[in-house]
Design an enzyme around this catalytic site. Structure first.
Site, PDB file in Angstrom:
ATOM      1  N   GLU A 114       0.852  -1.191   0.000  1.00 22.53           N
ATOM      2  CA  GLU A 114       0.000   0.000   0.000  1.00 22.53           C
ATOM      3  C   GLU A 114       0.887   1.240   0.000  1.00 22.53           C
ATOM      4  O   GLU A 114       2.096   1.149   0.250  1.00 22.53           O
ATOM      5  CB  GLU A 114      -0.925   0.016   1.226  1.00 22.53           C
ATOM      6  CG  GLU A 114      -2.022  -1.025   1.133  1.00 22.53           C
ATOM      7  CD  GLU A 114      -3.069  -0.883   2.236  1.00 22.53           C
ATOM      8  OE1 GLU A 114      -4.234  -1.094   1.938  1.00 22.53           O
ATOM      9  OE2 GLU A 114      -2.716  -0.561   3.376  1.00 22.53           O
ATOM     10  N   HIS A 228      -8.311  10.740   2.836  1.00 17.99           N
ATOM     11  CA  HIS A 228      -7.952   9.653   1.920  1.00 17.99           C
ATOM     12  C   HIS A 228      -8.137  10.151   0.491  1.00 17.99           C
ATOM     13  O   HIS A 228      -9.143  10.780   0.170  1.00 17.99           O
ATOM     14  CB  HIS A 228      -8.863   8.446   2.187  1.00 17.99           C
ATOM     15  CG  HIS A 228      -8.315   7.182   1.621  1.00 17.99           C
ATOM     16  ND1 HIS A 228      -8.266   6.935   0.269  1.00 17.99           N
ATOM     17  CD2 HIS A 228      -7.778   6.096   2.219  1.00 17.99           C
ATOM     18  CE1 HIS A 228      -7.729   5.751   0.071  1.00 17.99           C
ATOM     19  NE2 HIS A 228      -7.414   5.218   1.235  1.00 17.99           N
ATOM     20  N   ARG A 275      -0.652   9.013   1.661  1.00 18.47           N
ATOM     21  CA  ARG A 275      -1.992   9.529   1.388  1.00 18.47           C
ATOM     22  C   ARG A 275      -2.091  11.045   1.364  1.00 18.47           C
ATOM     23  O   ARG A 275      -2.776  11.617   0.517  1.00 18.47           O
ATOM     24  CB  ARG A 275      -2.945   9.031   2.475  1.00 18.47           C
ATOM     25  CG  ARG A 275      -3.234   7.604   2.312  1.00 18.47           C
ATOM     26  CD  ARG A 275      -4.058   7.084   3.423  1.00 18.47           C
ATOM     27  NE  ARG A 275      -4.192   5.662   3.174  1.00 18.47           N
ATOM     28  CZ  ARG A 275      -4.770   4.824   3.991  1.00 18.47           C
ATOM     29  NH1 ARG A 275      -5.286   5.261   5.114  1.00 18.47           N
ATOM     30  NH2 ARG A 275      -4.856   3.562   3.686  1.00 18.47           N
ATOM     31  N   HIS A 336     -10.862  10.759   6.472  1.00 18.50           N
ATOM     32  CA  HIS A 336     -10.739   9.313   6.659  1.00 18.50           C
ATOM     33  C   HIS A 336     -10.293   8.903   8.052  1.00 18.50           C
ATOM     34  O   HIS A 336     -10.806   7.943   8.617  1.00 18.50           O
ATOM     35  CB  HIS A 336      -9.739   8.786   5.623  1.00 18.50           C
ATOM     36  CG  HIS A 336      -9.567   7.303   5.640  1.00 18.50           C
ATOM     37  ND1 HIS A 336     -10.631   6.436   5.542  1.00 18.50           N
ATOM     38  CD2 HIS A 336      -8.458   6.524   5.747  1.00 18.50           C
ATOM     39  CE1 HIS A 336     -10.196   5.186   5.583  1.00 18.50           C
ATOM     40  NE2 HIS A 336      -8.885   5.209   5.728  1.00 18.50           N
ATOM     41  N   ARG A 371      -0.851   9.157   8.840  1.00 11.68           N
ATOM     42  CA  ARG A 371      -0.736   7.715   9.135  1.00 11.68           C
ATOM     43  C   ARG A 371      -0.294   6.941   7.897  1.00 11.68           C
ATOM     44  O   ARG A 371      -0.835   7.121   6.814  1.00 11.68           O
ATOM     45  CB  ARG A 371      -2.088   7.193   9.595  1.00 11.68           C
ATOM     46  CG  ARG A 371      -2.176   5.706   9.676  1.00 11.68           C
ATOM     47  CD  ARG A 371      -3.546   5.292  10.121  1.00 11.68           C
ATOM     48  NE  ARG A 371      -4.555   5.573   9.127  1.00 11.68           N
ATOM     49  CZ  ARG A 371      -5.276   4.652   8.485  1.00 11.68           C
ATOM     50  NH1 ARG A 371      -5.090   3.374   8.757  1.00 11.68           N
ATOM     51  NH2 ARG A 371      -6.185   4.990   7.610  1.00 11.68           N
TER      52      ARG A 371
HETATM   53  C1  FAD Z   1     -13.558   2.736   5.415  1.00 16.32           C
HETATM   54  C2  FAD Z   1     -12.365   2.551   6.297  1.00 16.32           C
HETATM   55  C3  FAD Z   1     -11.324   1.725   5.908  1.00 16.32           C
HETATM   56  C4  FAD Z   1     -10.224   1.542   6.736  1.00 16.32           C
HETATM   57  N1  FAD Z   1      -9.233   0.684   6.345  1.00 16.32           N
HETATM   58  C5  FAD Z   1      -8.204   0.452   7.183  1.00 16.32           C
HETATM   59  C6  FAD Z   1      -7.222  -0.518   6.866  1.00 16.32           C
HETATM   60  O1  FAD Z   1      -7.291  -1.179   5.845  1.00 16.32           O
HETATM   61  N2  FAD Z   1      -6.200  -0.702   7.745  1.00 16.32           N
HETATM   62  C7  FAD Z   1      -6.084   0.006   8.904  1.00 16.32           C
HETATM   63  O2  FAD Z   1      -5.119  -0.201   9.649  1.00 16.32           O
HETATM   64  N3  FAD Z   1      -7.016   0.919   9.233  1.00 16.32           N
HETATM   65  C8  FAD Z   1      -8.071   1.144   8.422  1.00 16.32           C
HETATM   66  N4  FAD Z   1      -9.023   2.049   8.774  1.00 16.32           N
HETATM   67  C9  FAD Z   1      -8.920   2.711  10.081  1.00 16.32           C
HETATM   68  C10 FAD Z   1      -9.318   1.729  11.175  1.00 16.32           C
HETATM   69  O3  FAD Z   1     -10.400   0.940  10.734  1.00 16.32           O
HETATM   70  C11 FAD Z   1      -9.734   2.454  12.444  1.00 16.32           C
HETATM   71  O4  FAD Z   1      -8.811   3.426  12.765  1.00 16.32           O
HETATM   72  C12 FAD Z   1      -9.814   1.498  13.621  1.00 16.32           C
HETATM   73  O5  FAD Z   1     -10.576   0.380  13.267  1.00 16.32           O
HETATM   74  C13 FAD Z   1     -10.434   2.191  14.806  1.00 16.32           C
HETATM   75  O6  FAD Z   1     -10.725   1.238  15.783  1.00 16.32           O
HETATM   76  P1  FAD Z   1     -11.254   1.708  17.191  1.00 16.32           P
HETATM   77  O7  FAD Z   1     -11.469   0.469  17.975  1.00 16.32           O
HETATM   78  O8  FAD Z   1     -10.369   2.743  17.729  1.00 16.32           O
HETATM   79  O9  FAD Z   1     -12.647   2.451  16.879  1.00 16.32           O
HETATM   80  P2  FAD Z   1     -13.989   1.917  16.199  1.00 16.32           P
HETATM   81  O10 FAD Z   1     -13.790   0.635  15.514  1.00 16.32           O
HETATM   82  O11 FAD Z   1     -14.562   3.023  15.400  1.00 16.32           O
HETATM   83  O12 FAD Z   1     -14.935   1.629  17.458  1.00 16.32           O
HETATM   84  C14 FAD Z   1     -15.438   2.693  18.234  1.00 16.32           C
HETATM   85  C15 FAD Z   1     -16.393   2.127  19.266  1.00 16.32           C
HETATM   86  O13 FAD Z   1     -16.740   3.158  20.193  1.00 16.32           O
HETATM   87  C16 FAD Z   1     -18.131   3.105  20.443  1.00 16.32           C
HETATM   88  N5  FAD Z   1     -18.597   4.426  20.870  1.00 16.32           N
HETATM   89  C17 FAD Z   1     -18.357   5.636  20.313  1.00 16.32           C
HETATM   90  N6  FAD Z   1     -18.982   6.604  21.033  1.00 16.32           N
HETATM   91  C18 FAD Z   1     -19.623   5.997  22.050  1.00 16.32           C
HETATM   92  C19 FAD Z   1     -20.460   6.437  23.108  1.00 16.32           C
HETATM   93  N7  FAD Z   1     -20.780   7.737  23.299  1.00 16.32           N
HETATM   94  N8  FAD Z   1     -20.975   5.512  23.968  1.00 16.32           N
HETATM   95  C20 FAD Z   1     -20.699   4.191  23.820  1.00 16.32           C
HETATM   96  N9  FAD Z   1     -19.893   3.711  22.834  1.00 16.32           N
HETATM   97  C21 FAD Z   1     -19.370   4.608  21.959  1.00 16.32           C
HETATM   98  C22 FAD Z   1     -18.716   2.680  19.108  1.00 16.32           C
HETATM   99  O14 FAD Z   1     -20.035   2.200  19.281  1.00 16.32           O
HETATM  100  C23 FAD Z   1     -17.706   1.612  18.696  1.00 16.32           C
HETATM  101  O15 FAD Z   1     -18.040   0.407  19.324  1.00 16.32           O
HETATM  102  C24 FAD Z   1     -10.140   2.236   7.963  1.00 16.32           C
HETATM  103  C25 FAD Z   1     -11.177   3.065   8.356  1.00 16.32           C
HETATM  104  C26 FAD Z   1     -12.285   3.229   7.547  1.00 16.32           C
HETATM  105  C27 FAD Z   1     -13.384   4.132   8.004  1.00 16.32           C
END
Ligand code: FAD
Length: 486
Positions: A114, A228, A275, A336, A371
């Site tokens: 990538e 992105h 990116r 993104h 990132r």
């Molecule tokens: C389309 C897309 C493609 C991506 N592709 C990649 C990739 O290929 N490789 C990579 O490394 N990264 C990628 N990323 C980035 C990566 O997916 C995210 O940065 C990472 O998954 C974030 O994980 P997280 O657990 O921090 O948050 P999230 O997975 O967003 O989880 C957040 C959690 O917090 C909870 N929450 C939020 N607010 C509250 C509240 N007030 N009360 C209770 N619960 C709450 C939500 O319900 C959820 O359960 C991508 C992102 C996107 C959007």
């Protein structure tokens, strides 16, 4: 229901789930999700997770260098070293837990390339890696007897007295309930919904960052936002569908409105420059050509291979009338990822005693100002595991008792006025999209601060709409303040 826990984890994406799995089984843990468990940015991740798996052709030093180059050397080097050296073991652990990464004919994980990576080092499950990892982790966490999972539960308010965190949580029928814990892990994801166009899930409104900020935690570099370069250019919906970087990694060209490649005019890394660079080049090229029409073209690759490698993207584009094996894909940059967030050390400790943050809401410093692709899933697992280890090491010293606290958020009140979120998104879109517009940022900052003060001071009904709007205006203030101060 039980209201006192050793640990509350606010968020059930990959950071929250993997953190829960790594906590001591003796600890009573509450895991919260604002909507259903699978609605989060983690489930949307397409490209994969970066790690040095093939030590013959790759090295940790190369991964470090690529991460620093992409981050404009504004990264925290210690955090980058931890990410890259410890990451491969967490990826192996994911495989042990049942994550089914695509394999080569010899049975080794298939590694793709990538933007910004000088070696193929991205493990993936077709083009739906996040869903594969999230589904596996959900299955594992559901089996843990010490973890209580609450879905459709929005954290609205956070206080701390003595050694106890108090969290006001609103369930889907609309009842408020207070939960208390000695340790609090914020894993609430990103802020994409503060923009008009984003790849982020609807939960990404910055709630955890806002709650931490309101409690006095240090928030850092909230203007380090990744745009992105290649989201599907469909302006009918707010959630833009991402055309993963790995499509360029597998050979797609980026074309301007004249169907000409143009990256050679800007950067020798061509389509696979980091990116932020590609997004800025698109904006420059848009000015030069007076057109915002851009395309990805992978029609020169074998159609069957393209369909097999990108089934999700292929199907989604087909629904929009675009067959990526025959048609150019219309693309444009969009918001993104957030590199800044709740400031933490290498054990995910925030500036508030007992409070931790991991995943996209946190600022570990690993990403610097931009990132490197596929480093965020890695960051989520490495630093949530370190966070759990830190809590495990401290938990035996925690007191048995919990302080009490009563919230008053169940009072009746007026719903917030219509239009606050729309106005905030429009301000951000104008003030800071790919590059900042300082005049717009100045006037926008004043306005979003007014909106924040309005929401903070009036007795509105505390429902999810209120909580999310308050988060968006708070996050918008913090982003624009950093833009103006940088
Ligand atoms: C389309 C897309 C493609 C991506 N592709 C990649 C990739 O290929 N490789 C990579 O490394 N990264 C990628 N990323 C980035 C990566 O997916 C995210 O940065 C990472 O998954 C974030 O994980 P997280 O657990 O921090 O948050 P999230 O997975 O967003 O989880 C957040 C959690 O917090 C909870 N929450 C939020 N607010 C509250 C509240 N007030 N009360 C209770 N619960 C709450 C939500 O319900 C959820 O359960 C991508 C992102 C996107 C959007």
């Amino acid at each position: 229901m039980q209201t006192n826990y050793d640990v509350i984890i606010l968020g059930s994406g990959i950071a929250g789930l993997y953190g829960a799995l790594n906590l001591d089984r003796k600890l009573r843990v509450l895991l919260l999700a604002k909507r259903e468990l699978t609605l989060c940015n983690s489930s949307l991740a397409q490209g994969g997770i970066a790690a040095v798996y093939d030590r013959l052709h790759d090295s940790v030093q190369k991964h470090i260098n690529d991460t620093l180059v992409a981050g404009g050397f504004r990264n925290d080097r210690k955090a980058v070293e931890i990410l890259t050296t410890e990451g491969p073991d967490d990826v192996r652990r994911l495989i042990e837990l049942g994550v089914d990464f695509d394999r080569t004919e010899t049975g080794e994980p298939h590694l793709t390339l990538e933007g910004g990576h000088t070696r193929p080092r991205i493990l993936h499950h077709k083009d739906s890696t996040g869903k594969e990892i999230t589904d596996t982790l959900i299955q594992q966490v559901r089996a843990l007897p010490n973890v209580t999972i609450l879905e459709h539960s929005t954290a609205c308010d956070l206080q701390k007295t003595g050694n106890t965190f108090h969290l006001d949580v609103l369930d889907e029928p609309g009842s408020h309930q207070a939960f208390h814990s000695h340790f609090l892990v914020i894993a609430s994801g990103g802020i994409g919904r503060v923009y008009e166009y984003t790849t982020n899930s609807s939960i990404a409104t910055g709630d955890g960052i806002t709650l931490a900020y309101r409690l006095g935690a240090r928030i850092k570099n909230l203007h380090y936002i990744q745009f992105h370069p290649t989201a599907f250019a469909n302006r009918h919906t707010r959630e833009s569908f991402l055309i993963s970087e790995s499509v360029r990694g597998e050979g797609a060209y980026l074309l301007n409105c004249h169907s000409q490649r143009f990256m050679q005019e800007y950067d020798e890394r061509l389509e696979l420059a980091p990116r932020d660079v590609v997004s800025r080049c698109i904006m420059e090229e848009a000015k030069r050509t007076h057109s915002d029409q851009f395309y990805l073209d992978i029609t020169h690759e074998d159609p069957d291979a393209v369909k097999a490698r990108f089934p999700l993207i292929y199907e989604n584009l087909l629904k929009e009338g675009c067959d990526m094996t025959r048609d150019k894909i219309p693309v444009y940059p969009c918001q993104h990822y957030l590199m800044g967030g709740i400031d933490v050390d290498i054990d995910s400790t925030t500036t508030i005693d007992g409070m931790y943050a991991c995943g996209e809401c946190s600022h570990t410093g690993v990403h610097g100002a931009n990132r490197l692709a596929s480093n965020s899933l890695l960051e989520a697992v490495v630093f949530s595991r370190r966070c759990a280890a830190k809590i495990n090491s401290l938990a035996s010293d925690a007191p048995d008792s919990f302080e009490e606290y009563t919230f008053h958020n169940d009072r009746p009140g007026e719903p917030i006025p219509h239009g606050i979120r729309t106005e905030t998104r429009s301000i951000l879109q104008k003030a800071y999209f790919v590059t900042p517009d300082l005049a717009e940022a100045r006037s926008g900052y004043e306005r979003v601060c007014q909106l924040r003060d309005q929401l903070e001071s009036s007795g509105y009904l505390v429902n999810r709409d209120f909580v999310e709007a308050r988060s968006l205006v708070t996050v918008a203030c913090l982003i624009l303040r950093e833009v103006l101060e940088d």
